[in-house]
Design a protein around this motif. Sequence first.
Motif, PDB file in Angstrom:
ATOM      1  N   CYS A 497      -2.586 -19.498  32.736  1.00 43.19           N
ATOM      2  CA  CYS A 497      -2.786 -19.196  31.456  1.00 43.19           C
ATOM      3  C   CYS A 497      -4.247 -19.695  31.195  1.00 43.19           C
ATOM      4  CB  CYS A 497      -1.915 -19.774  30.582  1.00 43.19           C
ATOM      5  SG  CYS A 497      -2.275 -19.594  28.737  1.00 43.19           S
ATOM      6  N   GLU A 502      -5.253 -15.012  23.682  1.00 44.33           N
ATOM      7  CA  GLU A 502      -4.198 -14.959  22.919  1.00 44.33           C
ATOM      8  C   GLU A 502      -2.878 -14.574  23.632  1.00 44.33           C
ATOM      9  OE1 GLU A 502      -2.913 -13.361  18.412  1.00 44.33           O
ATOM     10  OE2 GLU A 502      -4.804 -12.665  19.260  1.00 44.33           O
ATOM     11  N   GLN A 506       0.767 -16.628  24.571  1.00 45.03           N
ATOM     12  CA  GLN A 506       2.000 -16.045  24.089  1.00 45.03           C
ATOM     13  C   GLN A 506       2.991 -16.045  25.337  1.00 45.03           C
ATOM     14  OE1 GLN A 506       3.440 -16.312  20.776  1.00 45.03           O
ATOM     15  NE2 GLN A 506       5.229 -16.251  22.114  1.00 45.03           N
ATOM     16  N   ASP A 510       6.459 -18.064  26.295  1.00 43.32           N
ATOM     17  CA  ASP A 510       7.599 -17.321  26.466  1.00 43.32           C
ATOM     18  C   ASP A 510       8.337 -17.809  27.843  1.00 43.32           C
ATOM     19  OD1 ASP A 510       7.363 -15.720  24.183  1.00 43.32           O
ATOM     20  OD2 ASP A 510       6.568 -14.020  25.412  1.00 43.32           O
ATOM     21  N   SER A 556      -2.638 -22.630  21.124  1.00 40.80           N
ATOM     22  CA  SER A 556      -1.219 -23.334  21.576  1.00 40.80           C
ATOM     23  C   SER A 556      -0.511 -23.826  20.351  1.00 40.80           C
ATOM     24  CB  SER A 556      -1.759 -24.315  22.417  1.00 40.80           C
ATOM     25  OG  SER A 556      -2.612 -23.974  23.450  1.00 40.80           O
ATOM     26  N   ARG A 558      -0.131 -22.698  17.205  1.00 40.23           N
ATOM     27  CA  ARG A 558       0.236 -21.571  16.528  1.00 40.23           C
ATOM     28  C   ARG A 558       1.414 -20.874  17.193  1.00 40.23           C
ATOM     29  NH1 ARG A 558      -2.985 -15.838  15.588  1.00 40.23           N
ATOM     30  NH2 ARG A 558      -2.241 -15.728  17.744  1.00 40.23           N
ATOM     31  N   ALA A 559       1.425 -20.853  18.647  1.00 37.30           N
ATOM     32  CA  ALA A 559       2.542 -20.245  19.473  1.00 37.30           C
ATOM     33  C   ALA A 559       3.643 -21.546  19.429  1.00 37.30           C
ATOM     34  CB  ALA A 559       2.234 -20.310  20.967  1.00 37.30           C
TER      35      ALA A 559
END
Length: 700
Positions: A497, A502, A506, A510, A556, A558-559
Amino acid sequence: MSDTARCRGGIAFAVPTSRWSDEKAASLSAADLLLYRSNLLGSDLTVTNFGGGNTSAKLTNTDPLTGANARVLWVKGSGGDIGSMKRDGFATLYLDKLVQLEGLYRGFHLEDEMVALLPHCTFNLNTRAASIDTPLHALLPFEHVDHVHPDAVIALAASSGGEQSTEEIYEGQVGWLAWRRPGFQLGVDLRDYVRYHPHLRGVMLAGHGIICWGDSAKTCYENTIDLIARAATYLNAKLAKAPAFGGEVVTALGPAEREAAAIKLMPRLRGLMAGARGRIGHFSDDAETLEFVGSKEFQRLAAVGTSCPDHFLRTKIAPLALDPAKADSEGYLNEALEAYRCNYRAYYDRNAKPGDPAMRDPNPVVILLPGVGRFTFAGDKTTARLAGEFYANAINVMRGAEATGVYVGLPESEAYAIEYWTLEEAKLQRMPKPKPLAGKAALVTGAAGGIGAATATRLLDEGACVTLVDRDATALEAMHAALVQQFGKDVVASAVCDVTDELQVQAAFDVAVRAFGGLDIMVANAGLASSAPIEETSVALWKQNYDVLAQGYFLSARAAFPLMRRNRGSIIFIGSKNALAATPNASAYASAKAAAVHLARCLALEGAEAGIRVNVVNPDAVIRGSRIWDGEWRQQRAAAYGVDSGEELEEHYRKRSMLKLNVLPEDIAEAVLFFAGDASAKSTGNVINVDAGNAQAFVR
């Protein structure tokens, strides 16, 4: 069953074949032959499930007290796994003393007191505890005995037509004993039954498994394999005549849709499970589970619960079956979980007697969703995974049992007696205390670098499951492999990643949810460093620093927030001394780090109501093991201070510090651990400087 072989009626039972090697066996001692036989049986999951079954041999050994020959029972010890055990996994007991214990036996209702006498029979000071099944092996007259729990055999043992089918399959060579809880009385019953039926090759234990024997290690092993193979072949012929479980009524979603549904559902389930301890999730959409949950008879059979004690001790007696039409509703999920807990409390209250252990966690272990698959939750990843595998065994059992009759679960009172058996409780009490971060799921960005790797290692060492995130695929793969080697594959996941992207961010989160069910700890560590006078700082360089150190931390966090709103959590930003103390020729880097520190303060305000803590660790000059210091940054900082870029630079930073110490990645990891755990449960919006002392960076 790991394969997906199918017959007309659904998934077929695997038919085991002998894997015995005369060449290998020829050089083995009697004890090593027992181990060889045990490992062969246990490593084949068509023969027995993980941790299930036991094997024994009656051997002649030299008595250390007298020097004379003594007959010794070697039997798998309590809590072991015959597939992976070593020689020290066997309990060894004087056979004559075991047999003489029957003279002290006071009857079925007092049989538990016999367990306390087993240690008095120990041979050669062996510290391995004998299992509850030891009397089954000791009282039978045969030299070699196997007791296993293969799905195909338990399918017969748990079917209304099982006794008749056993007679048909084995032509009277395998007997049948009605259900009795494992223990001394079962050993006596079995011994007496075999005494009156001397022609038998084995005995089916209703609701439990099979016990069989041989005159040598090889004949015993091949007898076991043959008996299982006959059962599997018979059941496959029955299954070919009609659809399994009454046929399909809910079609499984496609693989990508199942994955998406699991990622959406797991944090919601995890967040709705009441209780103080954290839980780690496991998801499986194997063919066995999809066939079962999509079938006509799913609801009926799920409610019956599992039959074999080995199964329901891991899974609870019954799963929670969800309605796929309502599974998107938070209200429905909450009601379904609360109804399960209420039913479990009622089950406990109906059966509990004075002196029984206190009621255990009433939340479900196994949750089933038609069209999607099977979810399991436990205090650690391995237990969650194994619970799922055991329920897959139970599904296979139900399929076979329904092919020969009606699937029969244990009476509720018997199931309770096993689950809350004082001997099982004693085994639980002997287990090591969970590590501080057991049940917690963490994600670390920049995990292949020095600070990230040290942090991931420290979190794993304290019991957390960790998802490693890094943009360097090669370095990440190497770090993943190293940590799997150290801690095991269950507790480590990884995702390539770039934290400035963005969609990639995410997707990485996941991966963490799919692997562990949610998120409790997030360490934003991915970074870079640059040095240039302001006149030489390009817009591209400025943007690069802010993309990684500000936007990367923002994306990061926000996720992480929606996942942590469900079960609280801790976010730790890896800042820098430069976020608080001005430094020459690093305006882009220092100001981006300052932005990250202030972002943490803002997020601490936003997250407090949901129990989300956000804190910062500010390192300084973590040179050893750092990828950032392997590149231009090292030369740039050396030039800024007018020193050599080698050891002289490290010495410069050490001398500059108030404590005159070097700062290492492991030092940063300790500060992260503090913010990740309960020791800092009342701390948010805080900064810890790990810089060996720098007055300019004092937090004011």
